[in-house]
Scaffold this motif. Structure first.
Motif, short mmCIF file in Angstrom:
data_model
loop_
_atom_site.label_atom_id
_atom_site.label_comp_id
_atom_site.label_asym_id
_atom_site.label_seq_id
_atom_site.Cartn_x
_atom_site.Cartn_y
_atom_site.Cartn_z
N ILE A 171 -10.01 0.58 3.30
CA ILE A 171 -9.44 1.99 3.18
C ILE A 171 -10.15 2.80 2.14
N GLN A 172 -10.27 1.97 0.98
CA GLN A 172 -10.88 2.43 -0.24
C GLN A 172 -12.09 3.18 0.16
N CYS B 31 0.70 -1.16 -0.05
CA CYS B 31 0.01 0.03 -0.02
C CYS B 31 0.78 1.26 -0.01
N CYS C 158 -7.32 -3.38 2.45
CA CYS C 158 -7.26 -2.35 1.33
C CYS C 158 -8.65 -1.82 0.96
N CYS D 294 -5.05 7.29 -2.19
CA CYS D 294 -5.71 5.92 -2.45
C CYS D 294 -6.65 6.20 -3.54
N CYS E 174 -4.83 5.10 -6.51
CA CYS E 174 -4.10 3.98 -6.49
C CYS E 174 -4.62 2.92 -7.74
S1 SF4 Z 1 -6.15 1.17 -3.23
FE1 SF4 Z 1 -5.65 2.55 -1.16
S2 SF4 Z 1 -5.74 0.99 0.33
FE2 SF4 Z 1 -5.40 -0.39 -1.37
S3 SF4 Z 1 -2.95 -0.34 -1.75
FE3 SF4 Z 1 -3.84 1.51 -2.97
S4 SF4 Z 1 -3.53 3.26 -1.33
FE4 SF4 Z 1 -3.44 1.34 -0.42
#
Ligand code: SF4
Length: 61
Positions: A25-26, A10, A22, A50, A53
């Motif tokens: 967190i999203q 992450c 994950c 995030c 990401c």
């Molecule tokens: S989607 Fe968000 S929580 Fe998941 S790896 Fe990426 S930054 Fe981290």
């Protein structure tokens, strides 16, 4: 052979986390669930990391 992904690196937390975490967190970054459900205290200023990401779409990225 299909690959089963359990952990992702992450960029927000700077460590490996479980895929389920994950996704939690999203949801927090998307304001879908309260940040209190997370074990980490993530400052809202970091939510954009995030949101951008690539692991949201493909956890192997
Ligand atoms: S989607 Fe968000 S929580 Fe998941 S790896 Fe990426 S930054 Fe981290």
């Amino acid at each position: 052979m299909s690959q089963i992904i359990n952990d992702v690196q992450c960029p927000l937390l700077g460590r490996k986390i479980e895929l389920g975490y994950c996704m939690d967190i999203q949801d927090v970054a998307d304001n879908m669930i309260k940040p209190e459900v997370l074990e980490d205290n993530i400052p809202p200023e970091k939510y954009p990391i995030c949101k951008r990401c690539p692991k949201r779409i493909d956890p192997t990225k």
